[in-house]
Design an enzyme around this catalytic site. Sequence first.
Site, short mmCIF file in Angstrom:
data_model
loop_
_atom_site.label_atom_id
_atom_site.label_comp_id
_atom_site.label_asym_id
_atom_site.label_seq_id
_atom_site.Cartn_x
_atom_site.Cartn_y
_atom_site.Cartn_z
N LYS A 11 0.85 -1.20 0.00
CA LYS A 11 0.00 0.00 0.00
C LYS A 11 0.89 1.25 0.00
O LYS A 11 2.06 1.20 0.41
CB LYS A 11 -0.94 0.04 1.22
CG LYS A 11 -0.25 0.08 2.60
CD LYS A 11 0.13 1.45 3.11
CE LYS A 11 0.90 1.42 4.42
NZ LYS A 11 1.82 2.48 4.65
N ASP A 141 -2.18 -1.83 10.16
CA ASP A 141 -2.38 -1.83 8.71
C ASP A 141 -2.97 -3.14 8.19
O ASP A 141 -3.33 -3.23 7.01
CB ASP A 141 -1.03 -1.62 7.98
CG ASP A 141 -0.55 -0.18 8.05
OD1 ASP A 141 -1.36 0.72 8.34
OD2 ASP A 141 0.65 0.05 7.80
P1 ATP Z 1 4.42 -0.39 7.65
O1 ATP Z 1 4.23 0.37 6.35
O2 ATP Z 1 3.21 -1.26 8.00
O3 ATP Z 1 4.93 0.42 8.77
P2 ATP Z 1 6.88 -1.33 6.60
O4 ATP Z 1 6.59 -1.52 5.14
O5 ATP Z 1 7.54 -0.05 6.99
O6 ATP Z 1 5.53 -1.49 7.38
P3 ATP Z 1 7.80 -4.04 6.87
O7 ATP Z 1 8.26 -4.36 5.49
O8 ATP Z 1 6.52 -4.63 7.31
O9 ATP Z 1 7.78 -2.46 7.13
O10 ATP Z 1 9.00 -4.44 7.85
C1 ATP Z 1 9.19 -3.92 9.14
C2 ATP Z 1 10.07 -4.89 9.93
O11 ATP Z 1 9.29 -6.04 10.22
C3 ATP Z 1 11.28 -5.37 9.15
O12 ATP Z 1 12.43 -4.82 9.70
C4 ATP Z 1 11.28 -6.90 9.27
O13 ATP Z 1 12.41 -7.38 9.97
C5 ATP Z 1 10.06 -7.24 10.10
N1 ATP Z 1 9.16 -8.24 9.47
C6 ATP Z 1 8.46 -9.17 10.14
N2 ATP Z 1 7.72 -9.91 9.31
C7 ATP Z 1 7.91 -9.45 8.06
C8 ATP Z 1 7.40 -9.81 6.78
N3 ATP Z 1 6.56 -10.83 6.63
N4 ATP Z 1 7.80 -9.08 5.72
C9 ATP Z 1 8.67 -8.04 5.89
N5 ATP Z 1 9.19 -7.68 7.08
C10 ATP Z 1 8.83 -8.36 8.16
#
Ligand code: ATP
Length: 317
Positions: A11, A141
């Site tokens: 998203k 989210d």
């Molecule tokens: P959001 O936009 O919801 O804040 P994000 O895109 O910034 O999320 P993610 O890619 O979800 O961040 O990753 C955040 C942290 O979560 C990473 O540092 C990773 O180590 C951990 N993590 C746990 N599960 C997952 C997963 N299935 N995919 C990616 N990262 C994950």
Amino acid sequence: MHSYSLIAPAKINLYLEIIGDRPDGYHELVMILQSIGLVDQIDVRSISTDSIRIHCNHPQVPTDKSNLAYRAAELMAMQFPQAFAQYGGVEISINKQIPVAAGLAGGSTNAAAVLVGIDLLWKLGLTQSELEELGGTLGSDVPFCVAGGTAIATGRGEQLSPLPSLDNIYILLAKYRSLEVSTAWAYKTYQEQFGHSYIRDSENLAARANAVHSGAIVKAVVNKDVGEIAQKLHNDLERVVLPAYPQVLQLREVFANQEGVLGTMMSGSGPTVFALFESQQQAELVLRQVRESILDEDLELFVTRTITHGIKVASSV
Ligand code: ATP
């Protein structure tokens, strides 16, 4: 059926306003969330042992209990112990295309896919709102990721009001591969710097959320007016992330100066920056121009578009 293959979209935030904080440590938000065509593929299959196993092709993604997809499976096993006993454990394979820790909800969409996949594997017949409610206990989210499309999210992001779906916007995404921004750091820093202006009574919080509901960007979304949406993009977290991360600021500035860019903004807590376009050709042209002006192999660029769905089943065996 013993296995399902699911599409889990990322998203972007077209709008993110922080209006208050809460006793549970979360912030009160008003956001407009939009699913995009950058997706992970999640395969879930029943296994004969009673364990939960995770595989992922991306070295930065944990494969233990700290993976949000693992926690989604664990939640389902706890909520539906009879089905867990009947069908056994689950093996989850994550084919990760969504950049990690990027502000694109990569972990949340993986968790949403696991909820949907296990519901199907275990023939539970849960409704979308039941799946969203379970998702809300895993992360703010996750409910949006189940539903997808275009929506206003309030509360800590888990209360959704669908908006007419946008399928006509092209997007260029940019992220430095090795740059991560901690979501917790971004919100904490924002609170330290701007917490004095938070609304703290429920009446005014509701009034502020309603003002966004009837505000200019929502009107633009309803009218599918891409130019107007692009003019009204907003993200409060830019106020703390851009000064602390010069590379993100530079991307914002480079995007803003390219012809054909209708609007640009950071997504979520960053560090991904996106730009909106009327056509795929324009987005691809700007991708090439940015590639030429920032000669850094660490910079990842993707062209994608808005999509109208959340978790989708691709195939089942
Ligand atoms: P959001 O936009 O919801 O804040 P994000 O895109 O910034 O999320 P993610 O890619 O979800 O961040 O990753 C955040 C942290 O979560 C990473 O540092 C990773 O180590 C951990 N993590 C746990 N599960 C997952 C997963 N299935 N995919 C990616 N990262 C994950």
